[in-house]
Design an enzyme around this catalytic site. Structure first.
Site, short mmCIF file in Angstrom:
data_model
loop_
_atom_site.label_atom_id
_atom_site.label_comp_id
_atom_site.label_asym_id
_atom_site.label_seq_id
_atom_site.Cartn_x
_atom_site.Cartn_y
_atom_site.Cartn_z
N ASP A 185 28.91 34.86 32.22
CA ASP A 185 28.57 33.79 31.34
C ASP A 185 29.96 33.15 30.74
OD1 ASP A 185 28.04 33.36 28.08
OD2 ASP A 185 26.46 32.57 29.43
N HIS A 221 38.30 14.86 35.26
CA HIS A 221 39.27 13.74 34.72
C HIS A 221 39.28 14.12 33.14
CE1 HIS A 221 37.10 10.92 32.57
NE2 HIS A 221 36.11 10.92 33.28
N GLU A 230 41.49 8.43 35.52
CA GLU A 230 40.12 8.08 36.23
C GLU A 230 39.41 6.96 35.98
OE1 GLU A 230 36.88 8.35 35.02
OE2 GLU A 230 35.95 8.30 36.61
N GLU A 231 39.47 6.58 34.43
CA GLU A 231 38.77 5.47 33.83
C GLU A 231 39.41 4.02 34.32
OE1 GLU A 231 36.04 5.86 32.53
OE2 GLU A 231 36.05 7.67 31.25
N ASP A 288 32.26 15.42 35.84
CA ASP A 288 32.45 14.14 34.89
C ASP A 288 31.20 14.09 34.17
OD1 ASP A 288 33.42 10.83 35.66
OD2 ASP A 288 33.04 11.98 33.83
N HIS A 341 31.52 5.61 26.94
CA HIS A 341 32.76 4.57 26.50
C HIS A 341 32.94 3.95 25.04
CE1 HIS A 341 33.85 4.38 31.22
NE2 HIS A 341 33.88 5.34 30.76
N ASP A 390 28.23 27.29 32.77
CA ASP A 390 27.87 28.76 33.37
C ASP A 390 27.59 28.05 34.89
OD1 ASP A 390 25.67 29.80 30.58
OD2 ASP A 390 28.02 29.75 31.24
N1 DTR Z 1 32.35 6.69 36.04
C1 DTR Z 1 32.35 7.85 35.09
C2 DTR Z 1 30.94 8.02 34.71
C3 DTR Z 1 29.85 8.11 35.52
C4 DTR Z 1 28.98 7.17 35.80
N2 DTR Z 1 27.81 7.56 36.78
C5 DTR Z 1 28.48 8.51 37.28
C6 DTR Z 1 28.03 9.52 38.19
C7 DTR Z 1 28.58 10.56 38.54
C8 DTR Z 1 29.55 11.06 37.96
C9 DTR Z 1 30.42 10.22 36.91
C10 DTR Z 1 29.74 9.05 36.57
C11 DTR Z 1 33.26 7.68 33.95
O1 DTR Z 1 33.25 6.87 33.32
O2 DTR Z 1 34.15 8.61 33.69
ZN ZN Z 2 34.18 7.22 31.66
ZN ZN Z 3 34.16 10.21 33.24
CA CA Z 4 27.42 30.26 28.37
#
Ligand code: DTR
Ligand code: ZN
Ligand code: ZN
Ligand code: CA
Length: 457
Positions: free
Chosen positions: A62, A144, A190-191, A219, A306, A325
């Site tokens: 866990d 990320h 990542e953004e 994410d 965001h 988990d």
């Molecule tokens: N693009 C990601 C958030 C996000 C939006 N749709 C999905 C689907 C699967 C994983 C992530 C996401 C972000 O803004 O970091």
């Molecule tokens: Zn994001």
């Molecule tokens: Zn994200």
């Molecule tokens: Ca847990």
């Protein structure tokens, strides 16, 4: 045969003890539970090597929600101290990398920081390898670590970063030795368009890419109005997550908006099997989804997506706990983990107090009955109770006096206690003899003591 070795506590070999637990829990019908050696709490004897466990016999642990939230709190504080965000190119991002790296280094991981440039700023990927496992079968898990500039990024993506970190720390606590090699990653930028993960994959030689048996992406896994979505990419990975949720009686849905929208995309684009979990962003929860998952229909899964309100209060603890988990379940299951085939463990429980800002002290541990040298991956388990652990410098000293630095002092590390397992290449040292743990408090105020420490050969 039990040998009395002064100063050494008998450890009911972790493998045997865990085997008893695992077999009792998982395989009792198939085989009599292994009988773990009795815990002789004070009688000092040396444990004998125990058979390694079959990989799949071990249940994943866990993941304590409190630990995951503690990482989130640290990331939140980092954002607050650095202009309110942890975005690429900002101080808050590098501080986030250093936080995560510090935890992993202390837990025995081999960490690498990969630099890249994007939008005129330096970006950083943090890669952490757990020693051992088949180097030709690498199971990767990642998240990320950067936020957008508008906020602290607690759900996006402190949630995924913290769950992956705590799972890695659980691997260390378990001294897991999976069939596969485990690698964990925290991506930068990542953004800005999956920049860090793209950079990693693009710079991974094709021979190395072919060794990656799968990449698991996390994410946004703590959305306040949570959904339970599973990526529908690699079927084996997908089924692993669905099995986990089936065990909770939760029906999941396929993640349909994600293709290309997070760090699994670069891996998928080069043919690496991918999967992952997602609790939803700005899409709206339907009535049917609210019916099965709870929460509020007609509202976004994460109304603070965001936004500056993506703060510590923007987390659904139940979703974060379940998904954390699930991360561990997938890592254990897909890597066929097993405990370390514990050769011999030598441990001392004698407390040794550490003078504040004073001379170094040592705690001695006599190893005997072994042949030859110590291993290349000698595990040094340390338990030091001490407030403001940044004051402490910790060394392992071999019988011939050679010192191996385990931990440096760090003025900024105000957390308590050093409870960690370090991996030392001690292959040039004769195994038998008096090993010492040397600890020095180099900062004024704050005191503590060596509670116990152990060597696992
Ligand atoms: N693009 C990601 C958030 C996000 C939006 N749709 C999905 C689907 C699967 C994983 C992530 C996401 C972000 O803004 O970091
Ligand atoms: Zn994001
Ligand atoms: Zn994200
Ligand atoms: Ca847990």
């Amino acid at each position: 045969m039990k040998i009395t070795v002064p100063g050494v506590r008998h450890i009911p070999t972790r493998t045997a003890a865990v085997a008893a637990l695992a077999l009792a829990g998982l395989l009792a019908a198939a085989a009599p539970a292994a009988t773990a050696a009795p815990v002789t709490s004070q009688r000092p004897v040396r444990s004998a090597p125990a058979p390694a466990l079959e990989a799949s016999a071990l249940a994943a642990p866990d993941i304590p929600l409190a630990n995951v939230k503690a990482h989130l709190t640290q990331l939140s504080s980092i954002a607050a101290a650095n202009g309110g965000n942890r975005a690429h190119g900002r101080a808050g991002y590098l501080a986030s990398v250093n936080y995560v790296k510090g935890k992993l280094d202390a837990a025995g991981f081999t960490t690498t920081v990969q630099q890249f440039t994007s939008s005129g700023a330096t970006g950083y990927n943090l890669i952490a390898d757990w020693p051992g496992g088949d180097p030709n079968q690498v199971l990767m898990s990642g998240a990320h670590l950067d936020s957008v500039t508008s906020g602290a990024g607690m759900n996006d993506n402190g949630s995924g970063s913290s769950a992956v970190l705590e799972t890695a720390l659980a691997v260390s606590r378990a001294q897991l030795q999976p069939t596969k090699h485990l690698r964990f990653a925290w991506w930068g930028a990542e953004e800005l368009g999956l920049i860090g993960s793209k950079y990693y994959v693009n710079n991974l030689p094709s021979a190395e890419r072919s060794k990656v048996s799968g990449y698991l992406n996390f994410d946004m896994i703590g959305s306040p109005n949570a959904g339970y979505f599973v990526y529908d990419d690699d079927p084996t990975i997908e089924q692993t997550f669905k099995d986990y949720y089936a065990g909770l009686g939760i029906s999941t849905e396929i993640e349909t908006e994600g293709d290309g929208r997070s760090d699994h995309a670069p891996f998928k684009n080069v043919g690496i099997p991918v999967g992952g979990l997602f609790s939803g962003a700005d899409y709206i929860k339907t009535a049917a989804q609210a019916q099965k998952w709870g929460g509020t229909s007609g509202q976004a899964f994460d109304r603070c997506y965001h936004s500056s309100c993506d703060s510590l209060t923007n987390i659904n603890d139940t979703a974060l706990d379940r998904n954390s988990d699930a991360v561990a379940y997938a890592v254990w299951t897909l890597s066929a983990g097993s405990t370390i085939p514990s050769g011999e463990v030598f441990e001392t429980l004698t407390d040794v107090s550490i003078p504040d800002n004073g001379a170094a002290v040592t705690s001695s541990l006599t190893v005997s009955g072994r042949t030859g040298n110590a291993p290349t991956a000698l595990k040094v388990g340390v338990d030091i109770k001490h407030t403001w652990r940044g004051d402490l410098v910790v060394d392992l000293v071999a019988p011939d006096g050679t010192a191996y630095r385990l931990k440096n002092s760090s003025s900024g590390d105000s957390a308590d206690n050093v409870i960690a397992t370090y991996t030392v290449n001690a292959s040039s040292e004769v195994a038998n003899g008096a090993w010492k743990l040397r600890v020095q408090d180099v900062g004024a105020q704050d005191t503590g003591y060596i509670d116990s420490w152990r060597l696992t050969f």
